[in-house]
Every structure is written in structure tokens, then in C-alpha cells.
Design a protein around this motif. Structure first.
Motif, PDB file in Angstrom:
ATOM      1  N   MET A   1       0.957  -1.152   0.159  1.00 17.57           N
ATOM      2  CA  MET A   1       0.013  -0.260  -0.120  1.00 17.57           C
ATOM      3  C   MET A   1       0.877   1.246   0.061  1.00 17.57           C
ATOM      4  SD  MET A   1      -3.057   1.010   2.763  1.00 17.57           S
ATOM      5  CE  MET A   1      -1.997   1.232   4.310  1.00 17.57           C
ATOM      6  N   PRO A   2       0.735   2.113  -1.080  1.00 17.79           N
ATOM      7  CA  PRO A   2       1.662   3.586  -1.097  1.00 17.79           C
ATOM      8  C   PRO A   2       1.488   4.042   0.136  1.00 17.79           C
ATOM      9  CG  PRO A   2       0.327   3.114  -3.185  1.00 17.79           C
ATOM     10  CD  PRO A   2      -0.172   2.065  -2.057  1.00 17.79           C
ATOM     11  N   PRO A   3       2.720   5.023   0.485  1.00 16.42           N
ATOM     12  CA  PRO A   3       2.497   5.853   1.738  1.00 16.42           C
ATOM     13  C   PRO A   3       1.530   6.859   1.586  1.00 16.42           C
ATOM     14  CG  PRO A   3       4.533   6.278   0.628  1.00 16.42           C
ATOM     15  CD  PRO A   3       3.747   5.086  -0.100  1.00 16.42           C
ATOM     16  N   ASN A   4       1.068   7.505   0.309  1.00 16.37           N
ATOM     17  CA  ASN A   4       0.068   8.508   0.419  1.00 16.37           C
ATOM     18  C   ASN A   4      -1.340   7.675   0.743  1.00 16.37           C
ATOM     19  OD1 ASN A   4      -1.731  10.519  -0.368  1.00 16.37           O
ATOM     20  ND2 ASN A   4      -0.202  11.406  -1.796  1.00 16.37           N
ATOM     21  N   LEU A   5      -1.824   7.874   1.740  1.00 15.05           N
ATOM     22  CA  LEU A   5      -3.068   7.129   2.090  1.00 15.05           C
ATOM     23  C   LEU A   5      -4.200   7.829   1.405  1.00 15.05           C
ATOM     24  CD1 LEU A   5      -4.595   4.845   3.656  1.00 15.05           C
ATOM     25  CD2 LEU A   5      -4.658   6.454   5.732  1.00 15.05           C
ATOM     26  N   ASP A   6      -4.423   9.006   1.353  1.00 11.66           N
ATOM     27  CA  ASP A   6      -5.536   9.494   1.006  1.00 11.66           C
ATOM     28  C   ASP A   6      -5.540   9.450  -0.655  1.00 11.66           C
ATOM     29  OD1 ASP A   6      -7.794  11.266   1.340  1.00 11.66           O
ATOM     30  OD2 ASP A   6      -6.799  12.474  -0.266  1.00 11.66           O
ATOM     31  N   ARG A   7      -4.550   9.566  -1.274  1.00 13.67           N
ATOM     32  CA  ARG A   7      -4.629   9.211  -2.770  1.00 13.67           C
ATOM     33  C   ARG A   7      -5.033   7.515  -2.885  1.00 13.67           C
ATOM     34  NH1 ARG A   7       0.710  10.732  -5.801  1.00 13.67           N
ATOM     35  NH2 ARG A   7       1.461   8.805  -4.706  1.00 13.67           N
ATOM     36  N   PHE A   8      -4.309   6.815  -2.307  1.00  9.19           N
ATOM     37  CA  PHE A   8      -4.872   5.332  -2.215  1.00  9.19           C
ATOM     38  C   PHE A   8      -6.426   4.941  -2.200  1.00  9.19           C
ATOM     39  CE2 PHE A   8      -4.656   0.915  -1.606  1.00  9.19           C
ATOM     40  CZ  PHE A   8      -3.764   0.386  -2.767  1.00  9.19           C
ATOM     41  N   ARG A   9      -6.842   5.688  -0.938  1.00  6.52           N
ATOM     42  CA  ARG A   9      -8.146   5.516  -0.500  1.00  6.52           C
ATOM     43  C   ARG A   9      -9.138   5.842  -1.864  1.00  6.52           C
ATOM     44  NH1 ARG A   9     -10.604   6.258   4.286  1.00  6.52           N
ATOM     45  NH2 ARG A   9     -11.425   8.214   3.799  1.00  6.52           N
ATOM     46  N   GLN A  10      -8.923   6.936  -2.284  1.00  8.35           N
ATOM     47  CA  GLN A  10      -9.498   7.550  -3.451  1.00  8.35           C
ATOM     48  C   GLN A  10      -9.481   6.504  -4.817  1.00  8.35           C
ATOM     49  OE1 GLN A  10     -11.673   9.781  -2.830  1.00  8.35           O
ATOM     50  NE2 GLN A  10     -10.663   9.950  -0.879  1.00  8.35           N
ATOM     51  N   ALA A  11      -8.327   5.923  -4.903  1.00  8.56           N
ATOM     52  CA  ALA A  11      -8.156   4.938  -6.003  1.00  8.56           C
ATOM     53  C   ALA A  11      -9.041   3.691  -5.917  1.00  8.56           C
ATOM     54  CB  ALA A  11      -6.651   4.553  -6.261  1.00  8.56           C
ATOM     55  N   PHE A  12      -8.953   3.484  -4.526  1.00 10.03           N
ATOM     56  CA  PHE A  12      -9.668   2.132  -4.333  1.00 10.03           C
ATOM     57  C   PHE A  12     -11.237   2.140  -4.106  1.00 10.03           C
ATOM     58  CE2 PHE A  12     -11.783   0.033  -0.530  1.00 10.03           C
ATOM     59  CZ  PHE A  12     -11.669  -1.659  -0.982  1.00 10.03           C
ATOM     60  N   PHE A  13     -11.525   3.495  -3.720  1.00 13.05           N
ATOM     61  CA  PHE A  13     -13.157   3.898  -3.888  1.00 13.05           C
ATOM     62  C   PHE A  13     -13.601   3.929  -5.157  1.00 13.05           C
ATOM     63  CE2 PHE A  13     -12.625   6.282   0.518  1.00 13.05           C
ATOM     64  CZ  PHE A  13     -12.680   4.806   1.115  1.00 13.05           C
ATOM     65  N   GLY A  14     -12.663   4.338  -6.118  1.00 15.10           N
ATOM     66  CA  GLY A  14     -12.764   4.222  -7.441  1.00 15.10           C
ATOM     67  C   GLY A  14     -13.368   2.696  -7.933  1.00 15.10           C
ATOM     68  N   ARG A  15     -12.667   1.896  -7.433  1.00 13.29           N
ATOM     69  CA  ARG A  15     -12.964   0.280  -7.847  1.00 13.29           C
ATOM     70  C   ARG A  15     -14.252  -0.066  -7.005  1.00 13.29           C
ATOM     71  NH1 ARG A  15      -7.058  -2.648  -7.822  1.00 13.29           N
ATOM     72  NH2 ARG A  15      -5.929  -1.285  -8.931  1.00 13.29           N
ATOM     73  N   PHE A  16     -14.499   0.222  -5.758  1.00 11.66           N
ATOM     74  CA  PHE A  16     -15.467  -0.122  -5.106  1.00 11.66           C
ATOM     75  C   PHE A  16     -16.317   1.075  -4.350  1.00 11.66           C
ATOM     76  CE2 PHE A  16     -12.356  -3.640  -4.837  1.00 11.66           C
ATOM     77  CZ  PHE A  16     -13.070  -4.607  -5.207  1.00 11.66           C
ATOM     78  N   PRO A  17     -17.219   1.482  -5.235  1.00 13.51           N
ATOM     79  CA  PRO A  17     -17.790   2.683  -4.831  1.00 13.51           C
ATOM     80  C   PRO A  17     -18.563   2.688  -3.410  1.00 13.51           C
ATOM     81  CG  PRO A  17     -18.108   2.590  -7.025  1.00 13.51           C
ATOM     82  CD  PRO A  17     -17.522   1.182  -6.512  1.00 13.51           C
TER      83      PRO A  17
END
Length: 705
Positions: A1-17
Motif C-alpha cells: 500500500m503506497p504511503p500516500n493514504l488519501d490518494r490510495f483511498r480514492q483510487a480504491f473507492f473508485g474500484r469499489f464505490p
């Protein structure tokens, strides 16, 4: 998991709305980032599934007794498979831990072990989960409510609560016969600490208790607590062994199994060449144990032998081979500092004898430090029932918890079993559509009704436990089954065996000795021997018997008095008016003070002797005795109205003796005792009855106005 949590969260939420909506619904001022760790599974059975760690918020976590983070699985598939479910409940947590080590170098977050959550588009998910959860008693799975673009944020949390509550309430954590550990283990803290200290210092340990008292569970809990510190438990159960010659092979296999478990977390664990994994002689077994211990100096090995009594059975055929086996274990333990022996059994008897048979010595004579498992204390019983109940949406009242302990004597197996019966009764009485929005209250009435349905079967199980004891320790069995304390003491007087049995039962918490070394039943034994009472004994009588035992174990006080007789002078051997007057004065004193209980047929120290002599003066008729006591003695000299309102007469059979109990309530009016032409006033002063005279009478009268 990349250190930039917020950016990674948004990418994940894009896959799983749906995850984004859940995260938003759970967000509060104290839970700003509900979903915070994301890992795409590398397991083939979890392909394209994501494992996520999140917090449900303080209120929901407290409500469901969830400790910290929960594990969530997000699946992109419309058809959720059983193998995916299996991996979630068995291996997903380990995969999340491995992912954390790869990122952080350590495990920062440990998800709660009792529940995990699944999000899937499978319309039959709830039906699948209900069926699959029914096959499990440990970690369970709840579904995350289906969230589409039309889902309202404020409906998500209530639906999630309902889903989790239904799953938690569906399982029975009280049931099951397997040994427990971790969050399902309760009590025994002092014993675990003492055993652990003995093992760490290199001493060998014996743990003794009846069947189903929790010996193997304590052993498993010790392993659970100490595994991270390097304690390697090698457990061999002798109950399944038919021949002494099988033991070296069995124990060497158990050793390899333990080493392989440790290799999962400690890759450098030395197991040895495969050709050495199985041995067939006691000499090679000792050498194998010693070599493994020396090659793994960071581990502390505990060779545990379960059900040591089975060696007596094996020794009948091969006493010399039993000696060789025990000698091999002792040599291994003495050859290295990181090897200890651990034995479980019913009593210390095997280790108290220097000889296995007439001409075969015992290598383990006096070699172990002994620890015993008595019944739970009331607080241990309450902790188990209450805390496991919290995980099943049950809310036990204090009185209900106390009654479970009282009916079961604190014997761990029966504490769980009766609690399970109570849970079943409560759930069976709920409407099918009631749901589990709130915890289910459990009160005394539930326990009493469940006990009535449960006690016969419990009595059979207690008899089974005693039968298993009889095979190896017949004197202990006879003492536990004795119908009276007198009979129990007769068994104790037979000699060395009787003394050994008395010592073991005392340390196991089933009997206790008074100052004259006479044995008495403990409250636990009274409760256990009351299980499955014959049909003509009512629940109220069972309760009364347990209560009376507890009462007689207390010292005399302002509210409790014992009288050996009510009419008969034991020293002179004849009827004595002074004895009758003493009963009368005591009852009057209770009436004038705060009430109390008078037990007739009981010595000052609580020993039951019965009212046989008193009954002889009433033609051995209990009815005639009651008419004399309540009428001629009390009503005629105190007042019939007061006696009928404030004094209750009851009898009880204890130790084959009939005793009488008078329960006396405080009188609203001052009670005078008629003695000749005088009316006298008596009160309680501590554990004594005192007559008031002069100014004391006036002052007392003023205090009662």
C-alpha cells in the motif's frame, strides 16, 4: 500500500464505490478515517478481492465488544464462493499481517478475532453466510449491506448494526466440547502465571483436576499466551494409546507437528532430517527431544502428557516399559535448560508413589510441582458468562449470573452448559421476527426455568465424570458420592488411601476440614451432587438445600443462631425447660431487632446433628413437633398474631438428619416474653441474646417509636 493514504483511498473507492459510501457513513469526529489499510489479496481463492482494515466507531465497537480494527473483504463478483469464505475466516488475517510486515517491518494492526465483514454483489450472500457460519464457533462473518447509488447514507449504519447483531446472536459460544483458548478462555489467571513461572525456571509441572474441569484448555491457553515468547508445546494424549510401545512414535510425530507450526513464524526453526522425524524406542525418543531442544535454543519446549492415569493401565501389562518411558522423559528434561515436562491428571497419586509396581521404581517420584484446578469462584463464573454473553447480544443480570454459579457449583463445564441452556430457552421464546437491535435481557426466572429442563441431563454427565474417577481413584469416587458427611469421613478413616483422597479433594475444592480435621462438603460439591436430583425433589428444594449449606457455613451473628436441640438437654439426657426458654428468647430477640434465622439441630460450629431427641418427645411426629414449637412454646408466650405473621417454620434433610429452620422477620411492635407473672424484653447484641432491664427498656421503647 503506497504511503500516500488519501490518494490510495480514492483510487480504491473508485474500484469499489460501495466502500466509499460505507467509509462516509462510519466517519465521525473521533473516527475520521474509518477505512485505512488496503491490500489486494495474492491468494488464488481471493483473486481480485481486497482485504481492508477499518474501525466501526466507538459506539458500535463497544456495543458488540469488538476490540479495535475489523477485517473487511470487498469482492467484485456476483457469485460469492464458499472457498472465498473459508479463506477469509482461516487465512486472510495472516495475509494482512504479512502485508503489514512488508510495508512497516512489523504488525501494527490486529483485527478483532470474533467477526469479519464481507461486501459482495451476490444477492444470496446473506443466505450463504448464515449456512456457513452455522458450521463455525469461532470467527464469524457478517455481510455489509448492499450499497448502490440510491442508498441513503444515514441508513447504512443501522443496517450494518442489524447485520452484525444477527450474526453475533446466532452463535453459541457457551457450547462445544473442545478445549478453548484466547478470547474464549476465562479465569485461572493465578494458576496460569504460577505454571508459566515453574516451566520457565525449568521445573516440571503437574496439573490436576476432574474430567471437564478445564485442564487441557488451560494448557492450550498457556500455549496461546506464551507462543510468541517461544514456548513450544508438544502435547501427547495417552487416552488414545493402546500400547506403551506406541508412545515413542506418537510423541515424535507430535514433536514434528509443533516444530512445523513454529516454522511458520520462525523460518529458522530446526526440525532435523526427515529420517529422524519418527522414532520407535524410548532411548531414541529421549535423544531426539534433547537434540531438538539444543538446536533451537530460543524456544522452550514443554513435553506435555495428557491423562497420566492411563499409565496405570499400561503399567499393568508392562511396568518396566513405563519406567523406561518416564526415565527417557526425565533424562531429556535434565539434559537441557530449555526442556520441561508437563503432566495432567486427576490427582498427584502417580507421582506420590516411589514404585510403579512391587519391584519397578518410579523415575518421576516427587519430580513434579503440583497445581490443582478447583471450581470457579463466583467472580470467575460471572466473568465467563457475562463476557461471552456480550459477544452474543445477551445482557445477564447480576442475580442471574449468581444463580448460574450457585446451581453449577462453579464447575467450568456446567457453568458453560447451563448458560447454553438458558440462552436456548431465551431465544426459543422470542418472536421469529424480533431481531437483535438491542441486547437480550436475562434474569433469574430464565435461569430457574432452564435449570429445571437441564438438571437431569447434567446429573447424568456428573455421574459420568465420577465414573471416570472411579476407574483410577475409587476412594475419591466413594467420598464424592457419599450420601452424608459422616459416610465421607468413614471413607477418609480407612488409612493412607483415605488420607490421600481427602487431601486431593480438599485441594480440588470439593471438601474442607474443620479444626478437628473432620471433612465437610463444599458448596460446589453440594450443588454438583444436587444435579439430576430425583423427581420428587423440586427445584425450590434443591435451591433451599444449597442455600442452607451456605447458611450453615457462616459463623453465628446478630442474624444467625444455631441450637443443638429445642427441648432435650444433651448432657443430662432428659427434657429441660431452660433449653426451651433459650429458643423462645432467641426468637423474641430476632423479632425485636432486625430479624434472623434460627437453625435447630445444628451445633455452634455449623455441624448438623438433627432433632432426633426432640422428636422423641413428640412421638417422632414432625407435625406434632411443629404444633408444640409454633403453638405451645412461641404463640402462647409471645402472641399467636405476631408468630403467625413473622415466624416461618420449615424443615430440611441434611446428612440424613432432620433439622428445623425458623425464619424470623422483624416485628413492627415490641415483643414481650411471658415468664410467670412477668413480661421480659430480649434483643440481639452481636451473636448473643440479651435481656433489657431498667432504663434500657425505656430507651429501647423510645427507639422503636
Amino acid at each position: 500500500m503506497p504511503p500516500n493514504l488519501d490518494r490510495f483511498r480514492q483510487a480504491f473507492f473508485g474500484r469499489f464505490p460501495e466502500a466509499a459510501k460505507l467509509d462516509k457513513a462510519l466517519r465521525t469526529s473521533s473516527n475520521r478515517t474509518p477505512l485505512f489499510f488496503f491490500h489486494e489479496s495474492k491468494d488464488p481463492d481471493l483473486k481480485k478481492c481486497w482485504l481492508v482494515l477499518g474501525r466501526l466507531g466507538q459506539e458500535m465497537e463497544a456495543s458488540f465488544s469488538i476490540n479495535g480494527e475489523v477485517l473487511l473483504l470487498f469482492s467484485p463478483y456476483d457469485d460469492f464462493q464458499r472457498r472465498t469464505f473459508n479463506k477469509l475466516v482461516t487465512e486472510a488475517r495472516q495475509e494482512v499481517e504479512a502485508a503489514q510486515r512488508a510495508i512497516y517491518g512489523t504488525v501494527r494492526f490486529t483485527p478483532d478475532s470474533h467477526v469479519a465483514l464481507i461486501s459482495s454483489k451476490d444477492s444470496a450472500l446473506d443466505k450463504h453466510i448464515k449456512a456457513w457460519n452455522a458450521e463455525r464457533s469461532a470467527s464469524l462473518v457478517a455481510s455489509i449491506p448492499a450499497l448502490d447509488s440510491e442508498s441513503e447514507i444515514d441508513t447504512i449504519v443501522p443496517l450494518l448494526r442489524k447485520s452484525i447483531a444477527s450474526v453475533l446472536a446466532s452463535r453459541n459460544l457457551y457450547g462445544g466440547k473442545d478445549p478453548v483458548s484466547g478470547g474464549d478462555f476465562f479465569g485461572r489467571i493465578d494458576t496460569i502465571q504460577a505454571v508459566s513461572a515453574d516451566l520457565r525456571s525449568g521445573r516440571s509441572v503437574g496439573l490436576f483436576g476432574l474430567r471437564r474441569s478445564g485442564k487441557t484448555s488451560l494448557l492450550r491457553e498457556l500455549q496461546y499466551r506464551e507462543e510468541s515468547a517461544g514456548l513450544a508445546l508438544v502435547l501427547t494424549d495417552l487416552e488414545s494409546v493402546d500400547s506403551i510401545d506406541e508412545i515413542p512414535k506418537q510423541m515424535s510425530r507430535d514433536l514434528v507437528d509443533a516444530l512445523r507450526i513454529f516454522r511458520n513464524s520462525r523460518p529458522d526453526t530446526w526440525i532435523g532430517p526427515e529420517g529422524d522425524h519418527e522414532v520407535s524406542t524410548f532411548g531414541t525418543l529421549s535423544a531426539r527431544l534433547t537434540r531438538v531442544a539444543k538446536r533451537n535454543p530460543d524456544l522452550h519446549f514443554v513435553a506435555a502428557i495428557d491423562e497420566i492415569e492411563n499409565l496405570r493401565r499400561l503399567a499393568r501389562e508392562s511396568p518396566d516399559k513405563v519406567r523406561l518411558f518416564l526415565g527417557a522423559l526425565r533424562r531429556a528434561a535434565q539434559s537441557t535448560d530449555n526442556m520441561s515436562l508437563f503432566f495432567t491428571g486427576l490427582t498427584t497419586e502417580f507421582f506420590d508413589h516411589s514404585m510403579i509396581s512391587n519391584d519397578v521404581d518410579n523415575p518421576l517420584f516427587g519430580f513434579v510441582d503440583s497445581h490443582f484446578l478447583p471450581p470457579f469462584t463466583s467472580s470467575e463464573s460471572a466473568e465467563l458468562v457475562r463476557d461471552l454473553g456480550n459477544l452474543m447480544m445477551l445482557d445477564w443480570s447480576l442475580d442471574a449470573l449468581a444463580l448460574v454459579h450457585r446451581f453449577t457449583g462453579g464447575f467450568p463445564y456446567f457453568v458453560r452448559d447451563l448458560s447454553s441452556a438458558v440462552r436456548k430457552l431465551v431465544l426459543d421464546e422470542r418472536p421469529p421476527d424480533a431481531g437483535f437491535a438491542e441486547r437480550i435481557p436475562i434474569c433469574e426466572d430464565h435461569v430457574e426455568r432452564a435449570f429445571s429442563l437441564w438438571t437431569d441431563e447434567a446429573g447424568k454427565k456428573w455421574s459420568e465424570i465420577l465414573r471416570s474417577l472411579a476407574s483410577y481413584h475409587p476412594v475419591m469416587n466413594e467420598m464424592l458420592r457419599a450420601k452424608t458427611e459422616h459416610q465421607m469421613n468413614e471413607w477418609r478413616s480407612i488409612g493412607v488411601e483415605g488420607d490421600a483422597a481427602a487431601s486431593a479433594l480438599t485441594r480440588l475444592g470439593f471438601v474442607y476440614a474443620d479444626d478437628e480435621k473432620r471433612l465437610h462438603w463444599s458448596d460446589s460439591l453440594v450443588a454438583l451432587n444436587s444435579l439430576g436430583a430425583k423427581e420428587d425433589v423440586t427445584l425450590a428444594e434443591v435451591q433451599a438445600k444449597i442455600s442452607l449449606r451456605e447458611l450453615l457455613s457462616r459463623p453465628e451473628s446478630a442474624h444467625l443462631e444455631f441450637k443443638s436441640t429445642s427441648r432435650w438437654n444433651i448432657r443430662s439426657g432428659k427434657k429441660d425447660n431452660a433449653i426451651e426458654d433459650a429458643v423462645l428468647k432467641t426468637v423474641a430477640a430476632f423479632l425485636n431487632t432486625e430479624g434472623g434465622t434460627l437453625a435447630i439441630g445444628v451445633e455452634d460450629d455449623g455441624t448438623v446433628r438433627g432433632i432426633a431427641e426432640d422428636l422423641q418427645l413428640c412421638r417422632n411426629s414432625v407435625d406434632q413437633y411443629e404444633r408444640w414449637l409454633m403453638g405451645n412454646l412461641l404463640s402462647d408466650r409471645i402472641g399467636a398474631d405476631i408468630v403467625s405473621r413473622c415466624v416461618r417454620f420449615r424443615t430440611a434433610n441434611l446428612d440424613d438428619c432432620l433439622i428445623v429452620v425458623l425464619d424470623v422477620a422483624r416485628s413492627d411492635a415490641i415483643v414481650w416474653v411471658s415468664v410467670g407473672d412477668d413480661d421480659l424484653l430480649y434483643v440481639r447484641n452481636g451473636n448473643e441474646t440479651r435481656r433489657l432491664t431498667g432504663k434500657s427498656v425505656v430507651e429501647f421503647a423510645k427507639s422503636r417509636q
